[in-house]
Design a protein around this motif. Structure first.
Motif, PDB file in Angstrom:
ATOM      1  N   SER A 197      17.646 -16.455  29.100  1.00 41.54           N
ATOM      2  CA  SER A 197      16.676 -16.721  28.057  1.00 41.54           C
ATOM      3  C   SER A 197      15.907 -18.135  28.144  1.00 41.54           C
ATOM      4  O   SER A 197      14.720 -18.081  27.903  1.00 41.54           O
ATOM      5  CB  SER A 197      17.468 -16.565  26.868  1.00 41.54           C
ATOM      6  N   ILE A 198      16.835 -19.157  28.561  1.00 44.00           N
ATOM      7  CA  ILE A 198      16.276 -20.478  28.449  1.00 44.00           C
ATOM      8  C   ILE A 198      15.218 -20.413  29.832  1.00 44.00           C
ATOM      9  O   ILE A 198      14.322 -21.277  29.637  1.00 44.00           O
ATOM     10  CB  ILE A 198      17.326 -21.379  28.656  1.00 44.00           C
ATOM     11  N   ALA A 199      15.640 -19.933  30.754  1.00 37.69           N
ATOM     12  CA  ALA A 199      14.632 -20.013  31.788  1.00 37.69           C
ATOM     13  C   ALA A 199      13.306 -19.448  31.576  1.00 37.69           C
ATOM     14  O   ALA A 199      12.393 -19.875  31.942  1.00 37.69           O
ATOM     15  CB  ALA A 199      15.440 -19.362  32.982  1.00 37.69           C
ATOM     16  N   VAL A 200      13.325 -18.193  31.081  1.00 38.05           N
ATOM     17  CA  VAL A 200      12.322 -17.482  30.701  1.00 38.05           C
ATOM     18  C   VAL A 200      11.267 -18.078  29.731  1.00 38.05           C
ATOM     19  O   VAL A 200       9.953 -18.544  30.026  1.00 38.05           O
ATOM     20  CB  VAL A 200      12.702 -16.063  30.059  1.00 38.05           C
ATOM     21  N   ALA A 201      11.778 -18.747  28.654  1.00 35.40           N
ATOM     22  CA  ALA A 201      10.866 -19.799  27.839  1.00 35.40           C
ATOM     23  C   ALA A 201      10.601 -20.842  28.334  1.00 35.40           C
ATOM     24  O   ALA A 201       9.498 -21.059  28.240  1.00 35.40           O
ATOM     25  CB  ALA A 201      11.855 -19.923  26.811  1.00 35.40           C
ATOM     26  N   LEU A 202      11.436 -21.617  29.129  1.00 30.58           N
ATOM     27  CA  LEU A 202      10.937 -22.711  30.024  1.00 30.58           C
ATOM     28  C   LEU A 202       9.732 -22.539  30.856  1.00 30.58           C
ATOM     29  O   LEU A 202       8.895 -23.363  30.881  1.00 30.58           O
ATOM     30  CB  LEU A 202      12.154 -23.573  30.707  1.00 30.58           C
ATOM     31  N   VAL A 203       9.853 -21.529  31.516  1.00 27.85           N
ATOM     32  CA  VAL A 203       8.942 -21.411  32.797  1.00 27.85           C
ATOM     33  C   VAL A 203       7.409 -20.949  31.953  1.00 27.85           C
ATOM     34  O   VAL A 203       6.444 -21.315  32.401  1.00 27.85           O
ATOM     35  CB  VAL A 203       9.242 -20.337  33.854  1.00 27.85           C
ATOM     36  N   ALA A 204       7.807 -20.093  30.892  1.00 23.96           N
ATOM     37  CA  ALA A 204       6.451 -19.850  30.335  1.00 23.96           C
ATOM     38  C   ALA A 204       6.082 -20.957  29.480  1.00 23.96           C
ATOM     39  O   ALA A 204       4.570 -20.802  29.275  1.00 23.96           O
ATOM     40  CB  ALA A 204       6.809 -18.525  29.035  1.00 23.96           C
ATOM     41  N   MET A 205       6.515 -21.834  28.893  1.00 25.58           N
ATOM     42  CA  MET A 205       6.081 -22.989  28.472  1.00 25.58           C
ATOM     43  C   MET A 205       5.448 -23.815  29.451  1.00 25.58           C
ATOM     44  O   MET A 205       4.172 -24.413  29.191  1.00 25.58           O
ATOM     45  CB  MET A 205       7.031 -23.749  27.797  1.00 25.58           C
ATOM     46  N   GLY A 206       5.790 -23.654  30.691  1.00 26.62           N
ATOM     47  CA  GLY A 206       5.232 -24.519  31.702  1.00 26.62           C
ATOM     48  C   GLY A 206       3.864 -23.720  32.110  1.00 26.62           C
ATOM     49  O   GLY A 206       2.845 -24.638  32.456  1.00 26.62           O
ATOM     50  N   ILE A 207       3.984 -22.531  32.234  1.00 24.03           N
ATOM     51  CA  ILE A 207       2.624 -21.709  32.404  1.00 24.03           C
ATOM     52  C   ILE A 207       1.516 -22.246  31.347  1.00 24.03           C
ATOM     53  O   ILE A 207       0.386 -22.367  31.491  1.00 24.03           O
ATOM     54  CB  ILE A 207       2.901 -20.173  32.263  1.00 24.03           C
ATOM     55  N   GLY A 208       1.942 -22.051  29.997  1.00 24.46           N
ATOM     56  CA  GLY A 208       1.220 -22.745  28.841  1.00 24.46           C
ATOM     57  C   GLY A 208       0.456 -24.031  29.095  1.00 24.46           C
ATOM     58  O   GLY A 208      -0.581 -24.380  28.839  1.00 24.46           O
ATOM     59  N   ILE A 209       1.401 -25.097  29.374  1.00 29.96           N
ATOM     60  CA  ILE A 209       0.768 -26.423  29.672  1.00 29.96           C
ATOM     61  C   ILE A 209       0.137 -26.328  30.789  1.00 29.96           C
ATOM     62  O   ILE A 209      -1.251 -26.943  30.754  1.00 29.96           O
ATOM     63  CB  ILE A 209       2.065 -27.275  29.880  1.00 29.96           C
ATOM     64  N   ALA A 210       0.495 -25.802  31.887  1.00 32.80           N
ATOM     65  CA  ALA A 210      -0.391 -25.744  33.186  1.00 32.80           C
ATOM     66  C   ALA A 210      -1.730 -25.273  33.060  1.00 32.80           C
ATOM     67  O   ALA A 210      -2.967 -25.652  33.515  1.00 32.80           O
ATOM     68  CB  ALA A 210       0.094 -25.198  34.302  1.00 32.80           C
ATOM     69  N   GLY A 211      -1.898 -24.230  32.256  1.00 29.38           N
ATOM     70  CA  GLY A 211      -3.393 -23.198  31.941  1.00 29.38           C
ATOM     71  C   GLY A 211      -3.882 -23.836  30.583  1.00 29.38           C
ATOM     72  O   GLY A 211      -5.139 -23.963  30.667  1.00 29.38           O
ATOM     73  N   GLY A 212      -3.390 -24.199  29.560  1.00 33.54           N
ATOM     74  CA  GLY A 212      -3.787 -24.768  28.422  1.00 33.54           C
ATOM     75  C   GLY A 212      -4.326 -25.969  28.335  1.00 33.54           C
ATOM     76  O   GLY A 212      -5.315 -26.457  27.682  1.00 33.54           O
ATOM     77  N   VAL A 213      -3.713 -26.963  28.627  1.00 33.00           N
ATOM     78  CA  VAL A 213      -3.956 -28.538  28.746  1.00 33.00           C
ATOM     79  C   VAL A 213      -5.279 -28.609  29.493  1.00 33.00           C
ATOM     80  O   VAL A 213      -6.361 -29.429  29.052  1.00 33.00           O
ATOM     81  CB  VAL A 213      -2.909 -29.451  29.285  1.00 33.00           C
ATOM     82  N   PRO A 214      -5.759 -28.355  30.827  1.00 37.94           N
ATOM     83  CA  PRO A 214      -6.930 -28.421  31.555  1.00 37.94           C
ATOM     84  C   PRO A 214      -7.931 -27.952  30.794  1.00 37.94           C
ATOM     85  O   PRO A 214      -9.216 -28.405  30.639  1.00 37.94           O
ATOM     86  CB  PRO A 214      -6.761 -27.826  32.438  1.00 37.94           C
ATOM     87  N   LEU A 215      -7.737 -26.561  30.228  1.00 33.41           N
ATOM     88  CA  LEU A 215      -8.814 -25.801  29.436  1.00 33.41           C
ATOM     89  C   LEU A 215      -9.192 -26.743  28.065  1.00 33.41           C
ATOM     90  O   LEU A 215     -10.339 -26.873  27.705  1.00 33.41           O
ATOM     91  CB  LEU A 215      -8.360 -24.525  28.828  1.00 33.41           C
ATOM     92  N   GLY A 216      -8.008 -27.299  27.318  1.00 35.47           N
ATOM     93  CA  GLY A 216      -8.442 -28.014  26.222  1.00 35.47           C
ATOM     94  C   GLY A 216      -9.275 -29.505  26.573  1.00 35.47           C
ATOM     95  O   GLY A 216      -9.972 -29.940  25.769  1.00 35.47           O
ATOM     96  N   LEU A 217      -8.757 -30.038  27.695  1.00 37.54           N
ATOM     97  CA  LEU A 217      -9.487 -31.346  27.990  1.00 37.54           C
ATOM     98  C   LEU A 217     -10.843 -31.130  28.494  1.00 37.54           C
ATOM     99  O   LEU A 217     -11.624 -31.628  27.973  1.00 37.54           O
ATOM    100  CB  LEU A 217      -8.760 -31.937  29.269  1.00 37.54           C
TER     101      LEU A 217
END
Length: 271
Positions: A70-90
């Protein structure tokens, strides 16, 4: 600097369950898939600290390895969100008011028009059940969340004098975003990351509960809840332990988020 009490409590709760998950890589009381039908539904005791399930499997071992999933799935999914969302937001903030900004934000609105768990169920139903597809489904929804938070924080910085000075010095939008904007909104992203981490654990538990998350023989907290529902009156503790693990971990992460907000926000820190 005095640490907020919420941060300390949240870190303690999260560290406990994270420690159990990490410990499961090297040790569990029993092999996680080992079945002993003669010992099924054994109550908690010296041999099995949290008892056994309907197949005689040790509940503590399942809980430890399930937490890892459960923790691994949530952690990797959070990483995907950061890697994709932060550049788009900037990018959207740097091109504020342009077609690029409009396309990115309307795309975010389209995703937000549907509940996150419904989107995750739809994606995993199309791609098939499994931990990888659960990560992908949760991570896709995290992208617009981080994009919106990043854009909102970055827009307030683009009007400041030191950003204008960097523009006068000849720095491009990408360099300004990386060198000046991103470091100054890192506190927002850290707090949002803890929130999305906790939501990812809930989403993974929900997907596993309906059979779209990690598949047997890989345990997860949501799958343990699903397996225990038929025995809720005979052996209620089978549902209590994974339920408490989910609640405590999510509570711990939310307390960390609140504590970090109090610690990193200068206005709250002064108060």
């Amino acid at each position: 600097m005095r640490l907020p009490l919420t941060l300390i409590l949240g870190a303690a709760l999260t560290a406990f369950f994270l420690g159990l998950a990490l410990l499961s890589f090297v040790w569990t009381p029993y092999p996680v898939a080992a079945m002993d039908i003669a010992a099924k539904l054994t109550p908690p005791g010296p041999a099995h600290w949290l008892g056994t399930d309907t197949y005689g499997r040790d509940v503590l071992s399942q809980l430890m390895v399930g937490g890892r999933t459960s923790i691994a799935v949530a952690l990797v999914a959070m990483g995907i969100g950061i890697a994709g969302g932060v550049p788009l937001g900037l990018w959207a903030a740097a091109r504020r008011g342009s077609l690029v900004d409009e396309v990115i934000m309307r795309g975010n609105d389209l995703v937000f028009a549907f509940p996150s768990l419904v989107i995750a169920i739809l994606i995993t139903a199309i791609l098939g059940p499994g931990a990888f597809n659960a990560i992908l489904a949760i991570g896709i929804f995290n992208i617009p969340v981080f994009a919106r938070v990043t854009r909102g924080g970055a827009l307030s910085l683009w009007t400041l004098d030191y950003i204008r000075a960097a523009q006068v010095a000849g720095k491009g939008a990408a360099r300004i975003s990386a060198e000046h904007v991103l470091p100054n909104i890192a506190n927002l992203l850290i707090v949002q990351g803890t929130i999305q981490f906790s939501l990812g654990i809930l989403a993974e538990a929900g997907l596993s509960y309906v059979g779209l998350g990690a598949q047997p023989p890989i345990p997860s907290w949501g799958k343990m809840l699903a397996d225990s529902q038929t025995m809720i009156y005979t052996a209620p503790l089978l549902a209590v332990f994974p339920g408490l693990a989910i609640v405590a971990t999510v509570l711990g992460l939310n307390l960390i988020g609140d504590g970090l907000r109090d610690l990193l926000d200068p206005r709250l820190r002064r108060k």
